[in-house]
Motif scaffolding. Structure first.
Motif, PDB file in Angstrom:
ATOM      1  N   SER A  41       0.852  -1.182   0.000  1.00  0.00           N
ATOM      2  CA  SER A  41       0.000   0.000   0.000  1.00  0.00           C
ATOM      3  C   SER A  41       0.889   1.234   0.000  1.00  0.00           C
ATOM      4  O   SER A  41       1.448   1.604   1.039  1.00  0.00           O
ATOM      5  CB  SER A  41      -0.910   0.001   1.230  1.00  0.00           C
ATOM      6  OG  SER A  41      -1.647   1.205   1.301  1.00  0.00           O
ATOM      7  N   ALA A  83      -2.311   3.942  -1.541  1.00  0.00           N
ATOM      8  CA  ALA A  83      -1.878   4.208  -0.172  1.00  0.00           C
ATOM      9  C   ALA A  83      -3.052   4.293   0.790  1.00  0.00           C
ATOM     10  O   ALA A  83      -2.864   4.266   2.015  1.00  0.00           O
ATOM     11  CB  ALA A  83      -1.067   5.503  -0.123  1.00  0.00           C
ATOM     12  N   GLU A  84      -4.272   4.379   0.267  1.00  0.00           N
ATOM     13  CA  GLU A  84      -5.450   4.461   1.115  1.00  0.00           C
ATOM     14  C   GLU A  84      -5.647   3.190   1.941  1.00  0.00           C
ATOM     15  O   GLU A  84      -6.231   3.227   3.020  1.00  0.00           O
ATOM     16  CB  GLU A  84      -6.696   4.724   0.268  1.00  0.00           C
ATOM     17  CG  GLU A  84      -6.689   6.074  -0.443  1.00  0.00           C
ATOM     18  CD  GLU A  84      -6.584   7.234   0.533  1.00  0.00           C
ATOM     19  OE1 GLU A  84      -7.297   7.214   1.560  1.00  0.00           O
ATOM     20  OE2 GLU A  84      -5.778   8.147   0.280  1.00  0.00           O
ATOM     21  N   LYS A  87      -3.931   3.673   5.203  1.00  0.00           N
ATOM     22  CA  LYS A  87      -4.486   4.745   6.038  1.00  0.00           C
ATOM     23  C   LYS A  87      -5.582   4.237   6.956  1.00  0.00           C
ATOM     24  O   LYS A  87      -5.819   4.800   8.031  1.00  0.00           O
ATOM     25  CB  LYS A  87      -5.005   5.875   5.150  1.00  0.00           C
ATOM     26  CG  LYS A  87      -3.896   6.674   4.478  1.00  0.00           C
ATOM     27  CD  LYS A  87      -4.465   7.821   3.656  1.00  0.00           C
ATOM     28  CE  LYS A  87      -3.340   8.629   2.994  1.00  0.00           C
ATOM     29  NZ  LYS A  87      -3.877   9.741   2.176  1.00  0.00           N
ATOM     30  N   PRO A  90      -3.170   2.279   9.991  1.00  0.00           N
ATOM     31  CA  PRO A  90      -1.798   2.777   9.881  1.00  0.00           C
ATOM     32  C   PRO A  90      -0.798   2.059  10.771  1.00  0.00           C
ATOM     33  O   PRO A  90       0.378   1.936  10.417  1.00  0.00           O
ATOM     34  CB  PRO A  90      -1.926   4.256  10.281  1.00  0.00           C
ATOM     35  CG  PRO A  90      -3.195   4.335  11.080  1.00  0.00           C
ATOM     36  CD  PRO A  90      -4.100   3.315  10.481  1.00  0.00           C
ATOM     37  N   TRP A  93       0.378  -1.423   8.938  1.00  0.00           N
ATOM     38  CA  TRP A  93       1.125  -1.382   7.681  1.00  0.00           C
ATOM     39  C   TRP A  93       2.486  -0.746   7.948  1.00  0.00           C
ATOM     40  O   TRP A  93       2.564   0.390   8.412  1.00  0.00           O
ATOM     41  CB  TRP A  93       0.358  -0.594   6.624  1.00  0.00           C
ATOM     42  CG  TRP A  93      -0.873  -1.294   6.143  1.00  0.00           C
ATOM     43  CD1 TRP A  93      -2.085  -1.357   6.760  1.00  0.00           C
ATOM     44  CD2 TRP A  93      -0.995  -2.058   4.935  1.00  0.00           C
ATOM     45  NE1 TRP A  93      -2.965  -2.101   6.022  1.00  0.00           N
ATOM     46  CE2 TRP A  93      -2.326  -2.548   4.894  1.00  0.00           C
ATOM     47  CE3 TRP A  93      -0.125  -2.362   3.887  1.00  0.00           C
ATOM     48  CZ2 TRP A  93      -2.794  -3.329   3.833  1.00  0.00           C
ATOM     49  CZ3 TRP A  93      -0.597  -3.140   2.835  1.00  0.00           C
ATOM     50  CH2 TRP A  93      -1.903  -3.624   2.810  1.00  0.00           C
TER      51      TRP A  93
END
Length: 303
Positions: A41, A83-84, A87, A90, A93
């Motif tokens: 991600s 990248a969502e 998020k 968090p 990841w």
């Protein structure tokens, strides 16, 4: 003597570079039920309870497909997804540095694949627009090339050469011989490491060693010999290790990043690593290998 940093590159995969533009071959390998994918991600990976997870291609999300290569009869891929994903969770990841603890033991065989995947993910993250005309960049060659949609200029991944070095003074092999280590002002008390820095344009690696040591500690270096290297995609470095011989020993600190630098004899190093007052870099780093090669054996403790 076995050097710790080599464990991260001891089982490389076949990168299959000549097949990255063969769309029919890529499609067939993607559809192979045995193929496995690392989901990224942005620049982060979510490890599972059993370590870093590789999923079948059928379970991979949408994103840029990156061919990593083949090993043990399996085709390995990465998918660079939005990248969502990270998020939403968090804390789960992790960037590459956070994944290093998951690459110990038997899992160390995954390190070349993970380094390859996240090195490219960092490159894709940082290169969205063409540096020549500002146009949007689009991936091709199975994720290993970006081409400008406006002017057609191709971009390729880069590795930044960085020198890292043990500098020694005194009669080689004698009890009085000592090596130079420094510490960053942000590190915990007692943590020291080899000096390091990036090579500048038009500069030889040996001259980069001499310049960095002089800038950081004021010590003048004469002879410089090559030791080895380590890919370090954090985000895009290639660490090039050297041994150097000092022609001066007076330490003069003028670089704001270096809080302290000291000369250590082997006895100093043995005693202080044993009592914990000197903490050296982790075992997977080429810095650790450089220090232990100079010392002549393994040392306790690490960070």
């Amino acid at each position: 003597m076995t050097f710790p940093h080599l464990t991260l590159t001891q089982d490389p995969h076949d990168r299959l570079g000549l097949l990255r533009t063969d769309e029919a071959w890529l499609a067939a390998r993607w559809d192979d039920a045995d193929a496995r994918v690392l989901v990224i991600s942005g620049t982060r990976v979510k490890p599972g309870a059993g370590g870093i997870e590789w999923v079948p291609t059928a379970l991979a999300p949408d994103g840029v497909r990156v061919l990593l290569g083949e090993r043990d009869g399996v085709t390995w891929w990465a998918v660079i997804a939005s990248a969502e994903l990270a998020k939403a969770e968090p804390e789960q990841w992790l960037p590459l540095r956070g994944l290093l603890p998951y690459l110990g033991g038997d899992a160390v065989r995954q390190a070349p694949l993970v380094f390859h995947a996240l090195g490219l993910a960092e490159w894709h993250w940082a290169h969205t627009f063409c540096p020549r005309c500002g146009g949007r960049l689009a991936p091709r060659a199975a994720g290993h090339e970006l081409v400008c949609e406006s002017c057609g200029k191709p971009q390729f991944p880069r590795s930044d050469p960085a020198v890292i070095m043990v500098i020694a003074a005194g009669e080689p092999g004698s009890p009085e011989e000592r090596c130079l280590l420094g510490r960053n002002k942000s590190w915990p008390e007692g943590r020291y490491s080899t000096l390091a820095g990036f090579c500048e344009p038009g500069e030889s690696l040996e001259d980069a060693v001499r310049r960095e040591v002089l800038e950081e500690t004021g010590v003048v270096v004469g002879e410089v010999t090559y030791f080895g290297n380590q890919p370090w995609p954090l985000p895009s470095s290639l660490m090039l290790g050297f041994h150097g011989r000092a022609t001066s020993e007076d330490i003069r600190l003028e670089d704001d990043d270096v809080e302290d630098a000291q000369w250590f004899t082997r006895e100093d190093m043995r005693r202080r690593t044993a009592d914990g007052s000197l903490v050296l870099p982790g075992g997977v780093s080429i810095s650790r290998s450089l220090v232990e090669h100079w010392y002549g054996g393994a040392l306790p403790g690490s960070w």
